[in-house]
Write a protein that holds these residues in place. Sequence first.
Motif, mmCIF file in Angstrom:
data_model
loop_
_atom_site.group_PDB
_atom_site.id
_atom_site.type_symbol
_atom_site.label_atom_id
_atom_site.label_comp_id
_atom_site.label_asym_id
_atom_site.label_seq_id
_atom_site.Cartn_x
_atom_site.Cartn_y
_atom_site.Cartn_z
ATOM 1 N N PHE A 66 94.716 101.133 12.682
ATOM 2 C CA PHE A 66 93.328 101.545 12.847
ATOM 3 C C PHE A 66 92.864 102.456 11.714
ATOM 4 O O PHE A 66 91.719 102.390 11.291
ATOM 5 C CB PHE A 66 93.154 102.242 14.203
ATOM 6 N N SER A 67 93.760 103.291 11.194
ATOM 7 C CA SER A 67 93.390 104.225 10.121
ATOM 8 C C SER A 67 93.003 103.488 8.844
ATOM 9 O O SER A 67 92.095 103.914 8.135
ATOM 10 C CB SER A 67 94.539 105.183 9.822
ATOM 11 N N ALA A 68 93.684 102.401 8.530
ATOM 12 C CA ALA A 68 93.351 101.609 7.341
ATOM 13 C C ALA A 68 92.096 100.772 7.578
ATOM 14 O O ALA A 68 91.321 100.514 6.655
ATOM 15 C CB ALA A 68 94.513 100.699 6.960
ATOM 16 N N TYR A 69 91.884 100.358 8.809
ATOM 17 C CA TYR A 69 90.740 99.535 9.195
ATOM 18 C C TYR A 69 89.420 100.308 9.108
ATOM 19 O O TYR A 69 88.399 99.774 8.684
ATOM 20 C CB TYR A 69 90.996 99.034 10.616
ATOM 21 N N LEU A 70 89.451 101.564 9.509
ATOM 22 C CA LEU A 70 88.234 102.358 9.660
ATOM 23 C C LEU A 70 87.383 102.472 8.394
ATOM 24 O O LEU A 70 86.186 102.196 8.441
ATOM 25 C CB LEU A 70 88.593 103.728 10.210
ATOM 26 N N PRO A 134 68.315 110.076 22.309
ATOM 27 C CA PRO A 134 68.268 109.221 21.117
ATOM 28 C C PRO A 134 69.200 109.771 20.027
ATOM 29 O O PRO A 134 69.140 110.957 19.689
ATOM 30 C CB PRO A 134 66.807 109.296 20.662
ATOM 31 N N VAL A 135 70.063 108.918 19.504
ATOM 32 C CA VAL A 135 71.045 109.333 18.497
ATOM 33 C C VAL A 135 71.208 108.250 17.440
ATOM 34 O O VAL A 135 70.781 107.111 17.619
ATOM 35 C CB VAL A 135 72.429 109.628 19.137
ATOM 36 N N GLN A 136 71.857 108.640 16.340
ATOM 37 C CA GLN A 136 72.255 107.714 15.282
ATOM 38 C C GLN A 136 73.697 108.018 14.931
ATOM 39 O O GLN A 136 74.183 109.133 15.156
ATOM 40 C CB GLN A 136 71.363 107.876 14.048
ATOM 41 N N TYR A 137 74.374 107.034 14.350
ATOM 42 C CA TYR A 137 75.804 107.158 14.088
ATOM 43 C C TYR A 137 76.119 106.864 12.626
ATOM 44 O O TYR A 137 75.458 106.052 11.990
ATOM 45 C CB TYR A 137 76.585 106.147 14.938
ATOM 46 N N ARG A 138 77.166 107.518 12.126
ATOM 47 C CA ARG A 138 77.725 107.174 10.819
ATOM 48 C C ARG A 138 79.203 107.536 10.823
ATOM 49 O O ARG A 138 79.662 108.344 11.634
ATOM 50 C CB ARG A 138 76.997 107.861 9.675
ATOM 51 N N LEU A 139 79.958 106.929 9.911
ATOM 52 C CA LEU A 139 81.385 107.211 9.782
ATOM 53 C C LEU A 139 81.604 108.192 8.647
ATOM 54 O O LEU A 139 81.025 108.051 7.578
ATOM 55 C CB LEU A 139 82.170 105.933 9.496
ATOM 56 N N ASN A 140 82.455 109.166 8.893
ATOM 57 C CA ASN A 140 82.844 110.135 7.878
ATOM 58 C C ASN A 140 84.359 110.296 7.989
ATOM 59 O O ASN A 140 84.841 111.067 8.807
ATOM 60 C CB ASN A 140 82.125 111.459 8.097
ATOM 61 N N GLY A 141 85.089 109.532 7.189
ATOM 62 C CA GLY A 141 86.551 109.540 7.290
ATOM 63 C C GLY A 141 86.983 108.912 8.597
ATOM 64 O O GLY A 141 86.600 107.799 8.921
ATOM 65 N N GLU A 142 87.763 109.652 9.383
ATOM 66 C CA GLU A 142 88.215 109.151 10.684
ATOM 67 C C GLU A 142 87.410 109.772 11.818
ATOM 68 O O GLU A 142 87.896 109.883 12.941
ATOM 69 C CB GLU A 142 89.710 109.419 10.860
ATOM 70 N N THR A 143 86.185 110.138 11.511
ATOM 71 C CA THR A 143 85.295 110.745 12.495
ATOM 72 C C THR A 143 83.972 109.996 12.507
ATOM 73 O O THR A 143 83.448 109.636 11.459
ATOM 74 C CB THR A 143 85.033 112.227 12.142
ATOM 75 N N VAL A 144 83.446 109.764 13.699
ATOM 76 C CA VAL A 144 82.087 109.235 13.837
ATOM 77 C C VAL A 144 81.181 110.435 14.031
ATOM 78 O O VAL A 144 81.436 111.274 14.896
ATOM 79 C CB VAL A 144 81.963 108.273 15.039
ATOM 80 N N PHE A 154 77.097 115.801 16.259
ATOM 81 C CA PHE A 154 78.219 115.895 17.177
ATOM 82 C C PHE A 154 79.359 115.026 16.634
ATOM 83 O O PHE A 154 79.276 113.802 16.709
ATOM 84 C CB PHE A 154 77.814 115.416 18.575
ATOM 85 N N PRO A 155 80.387 115.644 16.065
ATOM 86 C CA PRO A 155 81.504 114.846 15.540
ATOM 87 C C PRO A 155 82.345 114.257 16.678
ATOM 88 O O PRO A 155 82.634 114.938 17.662
ATOM 89 C CB PRO A 155 82.315 115.822 14.699
ATOM 90 N N ILE A 156 82.703 112.991 16.527
ATOM 91 C CA ILE A 156 83.541 112.286 17.501
ATOM 92 C C ILE A 156 84.839 111.917 16.796
ATOM 93 O O ILE A 156 84.844 111.058 15.911
ATOM 94 C CB ILE A 156 82.829 111.033 18.043
ATOM 95 N N LYS A 157 85.917 112.582 17.179
ATOM 96 C CA LYS A 157 87.222 112.320 16.568
ATOM 97 C C LYS A 157 87.837 111.094 17.241
ATOM 98 O O LYS A 157 87.911 111.018 18.471
ATOM 99 C CB LYS A 157 88.129 113.531 16.726
ATOM 100 N N LEU A 158 88.297 110.152 16.425
ATOM 101 C CA LEU A 158 88.913 108.938 16.924
ATOM 102 C C LEU A 158 90.433 109.112 16.917
ATOM 103 O O LEU A 158 91.021 109.399 15.878
ATOM 104 C CB LEU A 158 88.524 107.752 16.043
ATOM 105 N N VAL A 159 91.068 108.943 18.065
ATOM 106 C CA VAL A 159 92.516 109.081 18.168
ATOM 107 C C VAL A 159 93.100 107.688 18.415
ATOM 108 O O VAL A 159 92.807 107.063 19.431
ATOM 109 C CB VAL A 159 92.919 110.047 19.297
ATOM 110 N N SER A 160 93.873 107.221 17.451
ATOM 111 C CA SER A 160 94.434 105.870 17.558
ATOM 112 C C SER A 160 95.938 105.913 17.399
ATOM 113 O O SER A 160 96.487 106.822 16.779
ATOM 114 C CB SER A 160 93.827 104.968 16.482
#
Length: 186
Positions: A66-70, A134-144, A154-160
Motif C-alpha cells: 500500500f505504501s508504494a501504491y499511494l 462539505p469537504v475536499q480531499y488531497r494526498l500528502n505522502g501517506e496522509t489524506v 483534518f489529516p487522516i493517517k492511513l495505517v496499512s
Amino acid sequence: MAQISLKGFRRPSRGEWIAAGATLAATLVYFLVLGALDRRAARYFEELRSSDPATYLVQLREAKGFSAYLPVYGELNGYGDYRPQPPVFLVGRWTMREEALRLTPGQAPEVCSDPVTFDFGLLLTVESGGVALPVQYRLNGETVEMRARNDAVFPIKLVSYGAQLDHIEFTPPGHTAPVLAYLCGR
C-alpha cells in the motif's frame, strides 16, 4: 607455528574442470535470462500504466504494498490538489473507536457504532442528529488531508499492513482526541 602444505591437495581432473565450467556457464545464463525477464516485466508495467491505470494500480499495490501504491495513485488521479472526490480506498462508512480492534484483513467490525461516512464532497456523521460537512480531499505522502469550507484541515493517517489498508486515524471535526476508524461498509 603451523604451516599449511599444499602437497595433500591434488589437481582437479579434466571432468571436474568441465563440471566447474558448465556450472559457471549455467550461472551466467541464469542471470542473463533473469535480467531479460526483469526488463520485460518493467516494460509490461510501463505499458500497463498508460493503457490500463486501474489494473496497474491493483497490481502495484499487490506486488509492492500500500505504501508504494499511494503516491502513484495520487499522481494518476490528481490528488496533488484538493478535490471533492475522496480517494477510492476512503469512500464508505467507518466505525470510530477509541481503542484498536484486531481484525483479519478484509473483515469488517460486527457493529458499526458511531459511524462516519466519506462521500463525494461530504463528511457525514450521525452524532447529535447528523451532520453533513462539505469537504475536499488531497494526498500528502501517506496522509489524506481533508479540508473543510473554513479552510480547517483534518489529516487522516492511513495505517496499512502489506497491500491492505487496515484502519485510519484522525481527529474528526468537533472532537478533541484522535480516533481509530475501521471500514464497515461501502
